[in-house]
Design a protein around this motif. Sequence first.
Motif, PDB file in Angstrom:
ATOM      1  N   THR A 115      44.695  25.560  32.595  1.00  0.00           N
ATOM      2  CA  THR A 115      45.800  24.445  32.517  1.00  0.00           C
ATOM      3  C   THR A 115      46.450  24.058  33.833  1.00  0.00           C
ATOM      4  N   ARG A 116      46.086  24.634  34.919  1.00  0.00           N
ATOM      5  CA  ARG A 116      46.511  24.451  36.340  1.00  0.00           C
ATOM      6  C   ARG A 116      45.610  23.797  37.033  1.00  0.00           C
ATOM      7  N   GLY A 117      44.396  23.921  36.663  1.00  0.00           N
ATOM      8  CA  GLY A 117      43.255  23.419  37.683  1.00  0.00           C
ATOM      9  C   GLY A 117      42.920  24.354  38.781  1.00  0.00           C
ATOM     10  N   ALA A 118      43.255  25.622  38.891  1.00  0.00           N
ATOM     11  CA  ALA A 118      43.323  26.435  39.843  1.00  0.00           C
ATOM     12  C   ALA A 118      41.723  27.248  39.683  1.00  0.00           C
ATOM     13  N   THR A 119      41.278  27.537  41.121  1.00  0.00           N
ATOM     14  CA  THR A 119      39.954  27.975  41.272  1.00  0.00           C
ATOM     15  C   THR A 119      39.921  29.402  41.569  1.00  0.00           C
ATOM     16  N   ILE A 120      38.643  30.030  41.275  1.00  0.00           N
ATOM     17  CA  ILE A 120      38.734  31.226  41.380  1.00  0.00           C
ATOM     18  C   ILE A 120      37.195  31.801  41.896  1.00  0.00           C
ATOM     19  N   VAL A 121      37.137  32.691  42.992  1.00  0.00           N
ATOM     20  CA  VAL A 121      35.838  33.008  43.314  1.00  0.00           C
ATOM     21  C   VAL A 121      36.045  34.599  43.177  1.00  0.00           C
ATOM     22  N   TYR A 122      35.068  35.360  42.435  1.00  0.00           N
ATOM     23  CA  TYR A 122      35.249  36.617  41.985  1.00  0.00           C
ATOM     24  C   TYR A 122      34.099  37.511  42.487  1.00  0.00           C
ATOM     25  N   ALA A 123      34.269  38.478  43.275  1.00  0.00           N
ATOM     26  CA  ALA A 123      32.998  39.264  43.432  1.00  0.00           C
ATOM     27  C   ALA A 123      33.216  40.295  42.726  1.00  0.00           C
ATOM     28  N   THR A 124      32.085  40.818  41.752  1.00  0.00           N
ATOM     29  CA  THR A 124      32.377  41.981  41.130  1.00  0.00           C
ATOM     30  C   THR A 124      30.970  42.798  40.893  1.00  0.00           C
ATOM     31  N   HIS A 125      31.026  43.850  40.513  1.00  0.00           N
ATOM     32  CA  HIS A 125      29.837  44.694  39.932  1.00  0.00           C
ATOM     33  C   HIS A 125      30.114  45.220  38.602  1.00  0.00           C
ATOM     34  N   LEU A 136      39.031  36.977  44.578  1.00  0.00           N
ATOM     35  CA  LEU A 136      38.883  38.491  44.235  1.00  0.00           C
ATOM     36  C   LEU A 136      37.821  39.294  44.622  1.00  0.00           C
ATOM     37  N   ASP A 137      38.010  40.546  45.042  1.00  0.00           N
ATOM     38  CA  ASP A 137      36.942  41.217  45.646  1.00  0.00           C
ATOM     39  C   ASP A 137      37.226  42.550  44.956  1.00  0.00           C
ATOM     40  N   GLU A 138      36.441  42.965  43.806  1.00  0.00           N
ATOM     41  CA  GLU A 138      36.196  44.318  43.229  1.00  0.00           C
ATOM     42  C   GLU A 138      37.611  44.810  42.687  1.00  0.00           C
ATOM     43  N   VAL A 139      38.513  43.752  42.374  1.00  0.00           N
ATOM     44  CA  VAL A 139      39.838  44.350  42.123  1.00  0.00           C
ATOM     45  C   VAL A 139      40.102  44.873  40.858  1.00  0.00           C
ATOM     46  N   THR A 140      39.034  44.471  39.837  1.00  0.00           N
ATOM     47  CA  THR A 140      39.272  44.871  38.498  1.00  0.00           C
ATOM     48  C   THR A 140      38.611  46.510  38.313  1.00  0.00           C
ATOM     49  N   VAL A 141      38.162  47.011  39.391  1.00  0.00           N
ATOM     50  CA  VAL A 141      37.053  48.201  38.985  1.00  0.00           C
ATOM     51  C   VAL A 141      38.080  49.497  38.523  1.00  0.00           C
ATOM     52  N   ASP A 142      39.336  49.154  38.876  1.00  0.00           N
ATOM     53  CA  ASP A 142      40.166  50.319  38.496  1.00  0.00           C
ATOM     54  C   ASP A 142      40.819  50.183  36.981  1.00  0.00           C
ATOM     55  N   LEU A 143      40.719  48.975  36.434  1.00  0.00           N
ATOM     56  CA  LEU A 143      41.402  48.751  35.209  1.00  0.00           C
ATOM     57  C   LEU A 143      40.741  49.106  33.978  1.00  0.00           C
ATOM     58  N   ASP A 144      41.507  49.565  32.842  1.00  0.00           N
ATOM     59  CA  ASP A 144      40.862  50.115  31.695  1.00  0.00           C
ATOM     60  C   ASP A 144      40.581  48.747  31.037  1.00  0.00           C
ATOM     61  N   VAL A 145      39.574  48.864  30.080  1.00  0.00           N
ATOM     62  CA  VAL A 145      38.925  47.605  29.331  1.00  0.00           C
ATOM     63  C   VAL A 145      39.836  46.718  28.819  1.00  0.00           C
ATOM     64  N   LEU A 146      40.806  47.350  28.066  1.00  0.00           N
ATOM     65  CA  LEU A 146      41.979  46.204  27.433  1.00  0.00           C
ATOM     66  C   LEU A 146      42.575  45.601  28.467  1.00  0.00           C
ATOM     67  N   VAL A 147      43.028  46.232  29.459  1.00  0.00           N
ATOM     68  CA  VAL A 147      43.798  45.469  30.519  1.00  0.00           C
ATOM     69  C   VAL A 147      42.857  44.519  31.297  1.00  0.00           C
ATOM     70  N   ARG A 148      41.697  44.812  31.543  1.00  0.00           N
ATOM     71  CA  ARG A 148      40.672  43.921  32.263  1.00  0.00           C
ATOM     72  C   ARG A 148      40.538  42.590  31.193  1.00  0.00           C
TER      73      ARG A 148
END
Length: 298
Positions: free
Chosen positions: A184-194, A159-171
């Motif tokens: 639950t699935r053992g999936a992995t996330i790398v998330y770049a954010t400010h 994920l590259d900064e994709v939550t920047v446009d989300l409101d607080v509750l949705v985020r």
Amino acid sequence: MSTQHSNYDLAVDVDKLNFDYGGPLILNNLSLALAPGSRCILVGANGAGKTTCLRILGGKRMVSGSRVNVLGKNVFQDAPKGVTYLGTEWANNPVVRSDLSVEYLLYSMGSKRWPERTQRLLQVLDVDTKWHMHQVSDGQRRRVQLVMGLLQPWDLLLLDEVTVDLDVLVRADFLAFLKQETETRGATIVYATHIFDGLGQWPTHVAHVTEGTITELHTMDGRFEELEKAKEDNRRRHSLDSPLMELCYEWLRRDRERTRLSDKATPIDPETGLPHTKWDDLGADMKTYGDKYYNYWK
């Protein structure tokens, strides 16, 4: 789809990664190792190399001479399935600003294959399938992107900064959904954010990216000394602010000061009157060596 980890111990295994566009290094000796189920946030100033790192992990840019393995396979020679990259470019694609319904877009992405997952994502991201893309806001368009991008179960999410446009509750609901996916699935996330607010209990790892390399990688298990000190300072000051957020901002302040000191010794561009840095060279290099075409739907 359930994730199987029998074939690999590390979901991300990068060792001494270097990358450039034919000029100065963008990534310099960068290493990162994450076990399946990790949630790692990348913290760094603009231009530190976070986006380039994520694109390489997603197989979007070719490198040689460095180990870049994801899900137990070389990301270029034996591209693994189950890797999803979501960046900010998608919302600017003219196709997703045309008179297309969300229902049509989701159907084109195979929503009928995962009906329960589709409904869950629509609920989490508060998306109406009757929306038409030329009539929605940037924030709504971003939520549609996330639903589309996450329809198919993934093993590694970049994920590259994709939550920047989300409101607080949705985020908040979205981050809770992602956390559940890793647990639950053992999936992995790398998330770049400010945006660090609300992340205090979310990551398993925090990586500090500076000038193209990961200078610090910490686990959130009580051995992260700077974070524990920040927590103690907050308790002493009776502060309700997030210790992790305060620490990330402190890292960024140090990076900014280091850049300012470096700029004082940097030659002045005669055309602009501003310091001419390596990022000016990289901008020119990208026009020559960067991707001429980019599949934003992939």
